[in-house]
Design a protein around this motif. Structure first.
Motif, PDB file in Angstrom:
ATOM      1  N   ALA A 164       0.847  -1.185   0.000  1.00 31.60           N
ATOM      2  CA  ALA A 164       0.000   0.000   0.000  1.00 31.60           C
ATOM      3  C   ALA A 164       0.889   1.243   0.000  1.00 31.60           C
ATOM      4  O   ALA A 164       1.935   1.265   0.650  1.00 31.60           O
ATOM      5  CB  ALA A 164      -0.910   0.007   1.218  1.00 31.60           C
ATOM      6  N   ARG A 165       0.466   2.275  -0.714  1.00 31.51           N
ATOM      7  CA  ARG A 165       1.223   3.531  -0.799  1.00 31.51           C
ATOM      8  C   ARG A 165       1.124   4.330   0.500  1.00 31.51           C
ATOM      9  O   ARG A 165       2.074   4.964   0.931  1.00 31.51           O
ATOM     10  CB  ARG A 165       0.693   4.365  -1.963  1.00 31.51           C
ATOM     11  N   SER A 166      -0.039   4.281   1.137  1.00 30.16           N
ATOM     12  CA  SER A 166      -0.225   4.963   2.416  1.00 30.16           C
ATOM     13  C   SER A 166      -1.137   4.131   3.290  1.00 30.16           C
ATOM     14  O   SER A 166      -1.872   3.268   2.805  1.00 30.16           O
ATOM     15  CB  SER A 166      -0.786   6.373   2.215  1.00 30.16           C
ATOM     16  N   LEU A 167      -1.070   4.391   4.585  1.00 33.21           N
ATOM     17  CA  LEU A 167      -1.875   3.601   5.518  1.00 33.21           C
ATOM     18  C   LEU A 167      -2.152   4.381   6.800  1.00 33.21           C
ATOM     19  O   LEU A 167      -1.494   5.365   7.108  1.00 33.21           O
ATOM     20  CB  LEU A 167      -1.182   2.275   5.853  1.00 33.21           C
ATOM     21  N   GLN A 168      -3.140   3.878   7.512  1.00 29.74           N
ATOM     22  CA  GLN A 168      -3.463   4.329   8.863  1.00 29.74           C
ATOM     23  C   GLN A 168      -3.238   3.110   9.752  1.00 29.74           C
ATOM     24  O   GLN A 168      -3.732   2.017   9.449  1.00 29.74           O
ATOM     25  CB  GLN A 168      -4.929   4.775   8.922  1.00 29.74           C
ATOM     26  N   VAL A 169      -2.467   3.270  10.811  1.00 28.06           N
ATOM     27  CA  VAL A 169      -2.162   2.155  11.706  1.00 28.06           C
ATOM     28  C   VAL A 169      -2.452   2.571  13.145  1.00 28.06           C
ATOM     29  O   VAL A 169      -2.207   3.707  13.531  1.00 28.06           O
ATOM     30  CB  VAL A 169      -0.694   1.675  11.535  1.00 28.06           C
ATOM     31  N   SER A 170      -3.014   1.654  13.911  1.00 25.84           N
ATOM     32  CA  SER A 170      -3.190   1.880  15.345  1.00 25.84           C
ATOM     33  C   SER A 170      -2.261   0.920  16.077  1.00 25.84           C
ATOM     34  O   SER A 170      -1.927  -0.149  15.561  1.00 25.84           O
ATOM     35  CB  SER A 170      -4.645   1.683  15.772  1.00 25.84           C
ATOM     36  N   TYR A 171      -1.839   1.317  17.276  1.00 25.49           N
ATOM     37  CA  TYR A 171      -0.888   0.507  18.045  1.00 25.49           C
ATOM     38  C   TYR A 171      -0.895   0.967  19.495  1.00 25.49           C
ATOM     39  O   TYR A 171      -1.395   2.040  19.823  1.00 25.49           O
ATOM     40  CB  TYR A 171       0.522   0.632  17.453  1.00 25.49           C
ATOM     41  N   ASP A 172      -0.332   0.129  20.358  1.00 26.61           N
ATOM     42  CA  ASP A 172      -0.151   0.475  21.766  1.00 26.61           C
ATOM     43  C   ASP A 172       1.267   0.979  21.963  1.00 26.61           C
ATOM     44  O   ASP A 172       2.220   0.399  21.429  1.00 26.61           O
ATOM     45  CB  ASP A 172      -0.366  -0.750  22.659  1.00 26.61           C
TER      46      ASP A 172
END
Length: 169
Positions: A116-124
């Protein structure tokens, strides 16, 4: 520093070590021990030539932990600085891009991989607080590469064409 203060750096596991193929469980214990583990994982990455990312299973730790630092990369990206991520999840992706990848666990090879060229990621974070960020370009590629390690996937599993897999010079 005396001999008892010396820090022992874990070795980076190399393909075909089966520990690289395991799916890692979530991090559930947050606190000073986790921060120390991240610091050690970060140190291993920085000691490796060209290291911009590393995942815990690459040093034999079966936990969903990654370290990424693209600040010194010349490749274009939205740079979020030093990232210590536990339990990362890609929430959304946009576009596709083909790019060359290598890996500390597959040191003799590079290949073209579509990500993917761009992304949204969530994390702790190290305290267990859930955070989210956007990433593009090279940093987005590195995040995807390292998240794959947490699921036992290597970049060589995602090679577009066998002719694109070339021995590193």
């Amino acid at each position: 520093m005396n001999m008892s203060d010396e820090v022992i750096m874990p070795d980076i596991l190399k393909h075909p070590d089966e520990r690289l193929r395991q799916v890692c469980p979530d991090v559930t214990d947050f606190g000073s021990d986790l921060e120390a583990r991240f610091a050690q994982l970060d140190a291993v990455m920085r000691a490796a030539p060209g290291g911009v990312g590393i995942a815990a299973p690459q040093i034999g730790w079966q936990q969903r932990m990654i370290v990424i630092d693209c600040r010194e990369s010349l490749r274009p990206c939205k740079n979020n600085g030093l990232l210590w991520m536990s339990n990362p999840v890609i929430e959304s992706v946009e576009g596709k891009a083909l790019g060359r990848e290598g890996c500390l666990s597959v040191p003799d090879w590079v290949a073209m991989v579509e990500r993917a060229r761009s992304l949204q990621v969530s994390y702790d974070d190290v305290h267990g607080d859930r955070l989210s960020l956007e990433s593009t370009g090279f940093e987005a590629r590195v995040i995807q590469h390292e998240l794959d390690h947490l699921d036992g996937i290597l970049f060589i599993d995602r090679v577009v064409s066998a002719r694109d897999l070339v021995r590193r010079m």
